[in-house]
Design a protein around this motif. Structure first.
Motif, PDB file in Angstrom:
ATOM      1  N   ARG A   1      79.014  30.423  46.693  1.00 38.02           N
ATOM      2  CA  ARG A   1      77.810  30.972  47.325  1.00 38.02           C
ATOM      3  C   ARG A   1      76.592  30.241  46.771  1.00 38.02           C
ATOM      4  O   ARG A   1      76.688  29.549  45.749  1.00 38.02           O
ATOM      5  N   LEU A   2      75.450  30.397  47.446  1.00 34.04           N
ATOM      6  CA  LEU A   2      74.228  29.798  46.918  1.00 34.04           C
ATOM      7  C   LEU A   2      73.966  30.425  45.554  1.00 34.04           C
ATOM      8  O   LEU A   2      74.042  31.647  45.404  1.00 34.04           O
ATOM      9  N   THR A   3      73.696  29.575  44.581  1.00 29.62           N
ATOM     10  CA  THR A   3      73.657  30.038  43.190  1.00 29.62           C
ATOM     11  C   THR A   3      72.507  29.390  42.445  1.00 29.62           C
ATOM     12  O   THR A   3      72.255  28.197  42.601  1.00 29.62           O
ATOM     13  N   ASP A   4      71.857  30.160  41.630  1.00 26.57           N
ATOM     14  CA  ASP A   4      70.813  29.616  40.755  1.00 26.57           C
ATOM     15  C   ASP A   4      71.504  28.826  39.646  1.00 26.57           C
ATOM     16  O   ASP A   4      72.137  29.405  38.758  1.00 26.57           O
ATOM     17  N   VAL A   5      71.379  27.513  39.712  1.00 28.19           N
ATOM     18  CA  VAL A   5      72.109  26.645  38.779  1.00 28.19           C
ATOM     19  C   VAL A   5      71.736  26.943  37.326  1.00 28.19           C
ATOM     20  O   VAL A   5      72.535  26.727  36.405  1.00 28.19           O
TER      21      VAL A   5
END
Lengths: 207, 471
Positions: free
Chosen positions: B462-466
């Motif tokens: 999923r879109l993730t805060d790296v």
């Protein structure tokens, strides 16, 4: 290039903003090595349904807009890639004039190279013309490049538009840019002699 | 023109061959890059008119859009793609143009190989039938995309007819936070000024953040100038530029190099030079950015939510947002980090250079995670040389061991002209430059982001805060 002087015909309303070149002609159509035959791919994802049949809701699939020669649309039309396939597809469909509040730069230039006239008008004026194209029983407009006027189906006061004088002249006469530029070959060669002296690193063979 | 000049003014003024009465300039073109998609009709035009290429040694050609990124030993299976690449090969042979063919280690994306070879130089005018030519502006070259008719014009005459554009300076101040990269800077800029914000302008990126960026980072920023509506983006050449170019195969050598550098040092904008428009961006406020819609201006921080069209006052804009959300299959108010993805694409002329691959590999290595189940993740290096260098550093092993696919160089899934594409409804975390409808395949849904962010998305699905994965 076919000259553009006066164009009379149906105008189709396309009230979308930021129409990009991928929408105008998807990448799969860019594999051609010809300039013609791209009309079938014009606005492909809007114009056809999943099974390949026509989407009856799309303006260019409805009468009388199937015969459109003018497109009236929203701001930033033609944004995205430099593909000249976008004006080629419009031209192949029969569109020779596009009216919008603004255009993306590369697309705008590409139009002139193909005998298509892009006209920039204020948003309110475009809205007015869009409305006439949607509601007139026979939405026939005349675009007169010599007079720089758009005549409307309502018969109301024609709309004046501005166009770059040089680009206008090229369109009116259907001029071949390259032929014109090659007449200046002596100037180009003089520039080259001077650059070769001043920036020899750009002239590897001179090293 | 007297008085202080901008970098743009200096390059423009030194390339004017002729000025017409209405101000249209005939500009000299120093370098011309050519690829297989936008050139066939130009060469056909030359042939039909019996014209030759004015200076073939200033042209460099490469097939990139149509090339397979898998095994190439059997050529290109798709016949239309194959014909286009063969046509380029034939045209280059006939007109005497250097070609980096598919089996050449120097082959790659046109905007990666130009700088890599030292073909792109400061102070020059570089064109290509490709809108992302703006990339080369990172070297202080005036570089812009042109249509096929103009490609033919440049081939035949070494010039272009152009109206002088306006200038815009974007000053990027502050400091980049942890996990924030060049891609986030340019996405932030586009989110701020919009996709038509730079129309009619050449943008000069300046300020401490731009100065601190690597050449790769500057290329990423300049690359997406066109997504801000500007045909060209520029960064003043400096010591970093010269160090990067020195020794490249096509860069000047010896005394010519010294002479060139002396000239290049005079190019940066003079103090007090005026721009038609100025914008200031505080990079300290930027976070890792992602797009939610179908225009590159549809940008939010990864910590944000899908915006609500109901809160948009402008009617046309609201309609465009509703249309975008329907296409993207998203609901207003949804946290960006809850968006699940099917594919990941790390590549393109925006982000397929060594530094980009290092950044993505670093996330993989530090997190110790593998590609999430049901996610296909592609890493497509920008050139054969980038691929080779990455392999020397062992980056390929980091990717492959974590479940990424390590591919051959090309444009690939950025625009889906080869076999790499999204299926209808599939969602992709992509390091490319355009999230237009159908760009990565008909019905495909694209979220633009940095290489580190795309790697993070691959690992979690999923879109993730790296920043959470590498902290």
């Amino acid at each position: 290039m076919q000259p553009f002087r006066k164009l009379t015909g149906i105008a189709a309303p396309l009230p979308l903003v930021n129409v990009d070149t991928d929408q105008i002609i998807p990448a799969k159509w860019l594999k051609t090595i010809e300039r013609t035959g791209l009309g079938r791919g014009l606005f492909e994802s809007l114009r056809y349904r999943e099974d390949g049949s026509e989407n009856p809701d799309f303006v260019l699939n409805r009468e009388p807009y199937r015969r459109a020669v003018i497109l009236i649309t929203g701001e930033n039309f033609g944004c995205g890639s430099s593909r000249e396939h976008a004006p080629w597809a419009l031209l192949d469909f029969g569109i020779r004039c596009i009216i919008a509040p603004s255009f993306a730069d590369i697309f705008f230039n590409n139009c002139f190279k193909n005998g298509i006239l892009p006209i920039v008008l204020p948003q309110e004026t475009v809205d007015l013309l869009m409305h006439e194209a949607e509601s007139a029983p026979e939405p026939v407009f005349t675009v007169d490049l010599e007079e720089q006027l758009v005549q409307r189906p309502s018969g109301n006061e024609p709309i004046r538009f501005e166009v770059d004088p040089f680009k206008r002249q090229c369109l009116l006469e259907g001029l071949d840019d390259i032929g014109l530029t090659l007449q200046k070959l002596a100037k180009i060669e003089a520039f080259e002699r001077s650059q070769r002296l001043q920036q020899p690193w750009l002239w590897p063979s001179a090293a | 023109m007297s008085g202080p000049k901008t970098l743009f003014d200096k390059i423009w003024d030194s390339h004017v061959v002729d000025v017409q009465e209405d101000g249209t300039c005939l500009l000299y073109i120093d370098r011309h890059l050519v690829h297989e998609v936008t050139s066939p009709q130009a060469f056909a035009g030359l042939r039909a008119a019996g014209r030759k290429v004015h200076r073939p040694e200033t042209v460099l050609a490469v097939p990139d859009h149509n090339v397979p990124t898998t095994d190439r030993s059997r050529g290109i299976p798709d016949p239309t793609s194959r014909i286009q690449v063969e046509t380029l090969r034939r045209n280059c042979a006939e007109f005497g143009i250097t070609l980096f063919d598919m089996d050449d280690v120097r082959q790659g994306i046109v905007h990666v190989i130009g700088p890599e070879q030292g073909f792109t130089l400061p102070g020059t005018i570089v064109v290509c039938g490709d809108s992302h030519t703006s990339t080369h502006g990172a070297f202080g070259a005036l570089a812009f995309g042109i249509g096929t008719s103009e490609v033919e014009h440049v081939l035949a005459t070494q010039t272009l007819l152009q109206k002088r554009p306006k200038t815009m300076r974007i000053l990027v101040v502050g400091e980049l936070g942890f996990g924030v990269s060049a891609k986030d800077v340019i996405l932030g800029i586009i989110g701020r000024i919009g996709t038509a914000g730079g129309t009619g302008h050449v943008i000069e990126y300046a300020g401490p953040v731009i100065e601190a960026l690597s050449m790769e980072g500057r290329m990423t920023v300049c690359n997406m100038s066109i997504e801000a509506g500007a045909r060209a983006g520029l960064v003043a050449p400096d010591g970093k530029t010269f160090a990067w170019l020195r020794g490249r195969p096509m860069a000047p050598k010896g005394a010519l190099w010294e002479q060139a550098v002396a000239y290049w040092r005079t190019l940066p904008s003079d103090p007090g030079a005026r721009y038609d428009r100025e914008v200031v961006i505080d990079a300290s406020e930027l976070e890792p950015m992602v797009t939610w819609g179908t225009s590159p201006q549809d940008v939010v921080p990864i910590t944000g939510r899908v915006p609500d069209p109901a809160r948009e006052r402008d009617e046309k804009r609201r309609a465009a947002m509703e249309r975008a959300l329907a296409y993207m299959g998203l609901e207003p108010g949804m946290p960006m980090e809850e968006i699940r993805i099917d594919k990941v694409f790390i590549g393109s002329c925006t982000n397929a250079r060594l530094e980009d691959l290092r950044a993505a590999a670093e996330v993989v290595r530090k997190s110790g995670l593998e590609v999430a189940p049901n996610v296909q993740a592609l890493v497509v290096p920008g050139s054969g040389l980038v691929k080779h260098q990455a392999e020397e550093e062992g980056l390929d092993r980091i990717f492959v061991e974590a479940g990424f696919e390590w591919r051959e160089p090309g444009c690939s899934m950025c625009l889906a002209m080869n076999a790499d594409r999204l299926q209808p409804g599939e969602r992709c975390a992509s390091t490319s430059n355009r999230n237009f409808e159908g760009r990565q395949g008909k019905g495909g849904r694209t979220h633009l982001m940095s290489p580190a962010m795309a790697a993070a998305a691959a690992l979690t699905g999923r879109l993730t805060d790296v920043r959470k994965l590498v902290a």
